[in-house]
Scaffold this active site. Structure first.
Site, PDB file in Angstrom:
ATOM      1  N   PRO A   2       5.679  15.454  86.384  1.00 16.97           N
ATOM      2  CA  PRO A   2       4.653  14.439  86.783  1.00 16.97           C
ATOM      3  C   PRO A   2       4.007  15.451  87.852  1.00 16.97           C
ATOM      4  O   PRO A   2       5.243  16.532  88.811  1.00 16.97           O
ATOM      5  CB  PRO A   2       5.577  13.681  87.937  1.00 16.97           C
ATOM      6  CG  PRO A   2       6.990  13.631  86.836  1.00 16.97           C
ATOM      7  CD  PRO A   2       6.779  14.893  86.078  1.00 16.97           C
ATOM      8  N   GLU A   3       2.595  15.425  88.135  1.00 13.80           N
ATOM      9  CA  GLU A   3       2.315  15.993  89.399  1.00 13.80           C
ATOM     10  C   GLU A   3       2.398  15.224  90.595  1.00 13.80           C
ATOM     11  O   GLU A   3       3.260  14.377  90.608  1.00 13.80           O
ATOM     12  CB  GLU A   3       0.921  16.143  88.854  1.00 13.80           C
ATOM     13  CG  GLU A   3       0.558  16.765  87.001  1.00 13.80           C
ATOM     14  CD  GLU A   3      -1.084  16.781  87.448  1.00 13.80           C
ATOM     15  OE1 GLU A   3      -1.839  16.638  87.976  1.00 13.80           O
ATOM     16  OE2 GLU A   3      -0.557  17.130  85.613  1.00 13.80           O
ATOM     17  N   LYS A  50       5.515  19.123  94.157  1.00 15.57           N
ATOM     18  CA  LYS A  50       6.598  18.475  92.722  1.00 15.57           C
ATOM     19  C   LYS A  50       7.663  18.319  93.194  1.00 15.57           C
ATOM     20  O   LYS A  50       8.147  17.470  91.867  1.00 15.57           O
ATOM     21  CB  LYS A  50       5.830  18.999  91.688  1.00 15.57           C
ATOM     22  CG  LYS A  50       4.418  19.792  91.304  1.00 15.57           C
ATOM     23  CD  LYS A  50       4.184  20.333  89.949  1.00 15.57           C
ATOM     24  CE  LYS A  50       2.840  21.108  89.704  1.00 15.57           C
ATOM     25  NZ  LYS A  50       2.104  21.777  89.048  1.00 15.57           N
ATOM     26  N   ASN A 223      -1.103  19.931  85.425  1.00 13.03           N
ATOM     27  CA  ASN A 223      -2.211  20.042  84.305  1.00 13.03           C
ATOM     28  C   ASN A 223      -3.299  19.326  83.737  1.00 13.03           C
ATOM     29  O   ASN A 223      -4.261  19.461  83.541  1.00 13.03           O
ATOM     30  CB  ASN A 223      -1.350  20.965  82.808  1.00 13.03           C
ATOM     31  CG  ASN A 223      -2.244  20.759  81.653  1.00 13.03           C
ATOM     32  OD1 ASN A 223      -3.224  22.145  81.910  1.00 13.03           O
ATOM     33  ND2 ASN A 223      -2.358  20.846  80.604  1.00 13.03           N
ATOM     34  N   ARG A 302      -0.818  27.109  79.510  1.00 14.01           N
ATOM     35  CA  ARG A 302      -0.824  25.889  79.544  1.00 14.01           C
ATOM     36  C   ARG A 302      -2.232  25.393  78.310  1.00 14.01           C
ATOM     37  O   ARG A 302      -3.183  25.933  78.451  1.00 14.01           O
ATOM     38  CB  ARG A 302      -1.366  25.456  81.024  1.00 14.01           C
ATOM     39  CG  ARG A 302      -0.060  25.530  82.326  1.00 14.01           C
ATOM     40  CD  ARG A 302       0.917  24.915  81.794  1.00 14.01           C
ATOM     41  NE  ARG A 302       0.880  23.377  81.625  1.00 14.01           N
ATOM     42  CZ  ARG A 302       1.208  22.618  82.685  1.00 14.01           C
ATOM     43  NH1 ARG A 302       0.917  22.827  84.070  1.00 14.01           N
ATOM     44  NH2 ARG A 302       0.942  21.791  81.926  1.00 14.01           N
TER      45      ARG A 302
END
Length: 326
Positions: A2-3, A50, A223, A302
């Site tokens: 989760p961002e 985060k 991301n 990523r």
């Protein structure tokens, strides 16, 4: 994982429980002894990037001051799910790519611990790829697992409070620390976010997609946000920041802040995210999307999606086009 906007939503779900005493605990966590939380009072709830931090004190002790209520929390009073309504959020994003799931797991395990790690009364939560918090409800299986079984997710931690409500934490790592590791100047959603410092980082001769994920300057930016804002401003992910005009970097920074805030606002009002490039095969204009795995040498890689037509490669200072290998 989760961002920033998601973790902010999680924190707002915990806020109504601040001041209440834990009456019963449960969960599968082996990182902490969950029974240690019995009869403690939830004193404070904070989010930094985060990470979520919950402070616990002895129930008979003074409650003590909590973090000042922010404008974000005031907005949540009308937009966020209340404890009676639960904490389910709806995200209209595609299924996670298996490779990305593995990358997230590796990244989660390799993250450095808090500088203040050690005995303390703050419990730090770092959420995995499908990490979440529910208030007054448990997560239910919405599809069969790889074995074909319909099994509900197993909570890592369940906190039942004396007032009757409860919080459920899924797919997260927890450890005790003496205080939160906080740098509001790097938090993309903080009113104290240091734009000048972030802009200076973007001007470095590094691929722009590396810099955007550097939590020293863009805490909470992950991301999804990285892919979406690069597409929105039409910048190739491997473009070196040093070859971009200052106006382009400022536009990118503005977009990152605005996108993050808009995503949080949507979450607080129960609306989902509809990505334009992340995990897509075509961009909104119908062009074929490319995918690569990029990251600094020796660092975390990523998955990245971009449109070669909408986000053309830019010549570096040496006159060579930005590489398209990962």
């Amino acid at each position: 994982m989760p961002e920033g906007p998601s973790v902010r939503k999680f924190q707002l779900l915990t806020s109504p429980f601040v001041g209440q005493v834990v009456a019963k605990v449960g969960g599968s966590s082996r990182k902490i002894n969950v029974s240690d939380l019995n009869a403690l009072r939830l004193q404070d709830s904070q989010v930094h990037g985060k990470n979520l931090y919950l402070a616990f004190v002895a129930a008979e002790g003074p409650l003590g001051p909590t973090a000042e209520e922010t404008a974000l929390q005031r907005e949540a009073a009308s937009g966020a799910s209340s404890p009676a309504q639960g904490g389910q959020e709806h995200v209209c994003a595609p299924q996670t790519h298996p490779q990305e799931e593995l990358q997230e797991l590796q990244h989660s395990r390799s993250e450095s611990p808090d500088a203040a790690e050690g005995p303390g009364h703050w419990l730090r939560f770092h959420f995995g790829l499908f990490g979440s918090i529910r208030a007054n409800e448990f997560s239910r299986a919405n599809k069969a697992n790889k074995r074909g079984d319909w099994k509900d997710p197993i909570p890592r931690l369940v906190l039942h409070f004396e007032n009757g409500g409860f919080l459920v934490f899924y797919n997260c790592r927890m450890h005790w620390c003496s205080s939160p590791r906080a740098d509001p100047a790097s938090d993309i959603l903080s009113v104290e976010f240091d734009r000048s410092r972030a802009l200076g980082a973007l001007r470095a001769p590094d691929p722009i997609c590396y810099t955007l994920l550097d939590q020293r300057y863009f805490s909470g930016l992950g991301n999804i946000i990285k892919n979406e804002v690069l597409y929105l401003v039409k910048i190739h992910p491997l473009t070196q920041g040093s070859v971009l005009a200052l106006s382009d970097l400022e536009r990118l920074l503005d977009c990152a802040v605005q996108f993050s805030s808009a995503w949080l606002h949507s979450k607080l009002h129960g609306k989902g995210l509809h990505p334009q490039i992340y995990q897509k095969e075509q961009c909104p204009l119908g062009h074929a999307v490319m995918r690569g795995t990029f990251g600094p040498s020796g660092g975390f890689k990523r998955l990245t999606w971009w449109c070669p037509q909408c986000q053309p490669a830019v010549l570096s200072g040496s006159g060579d086009p930005s590489p398209v290998t990962g």
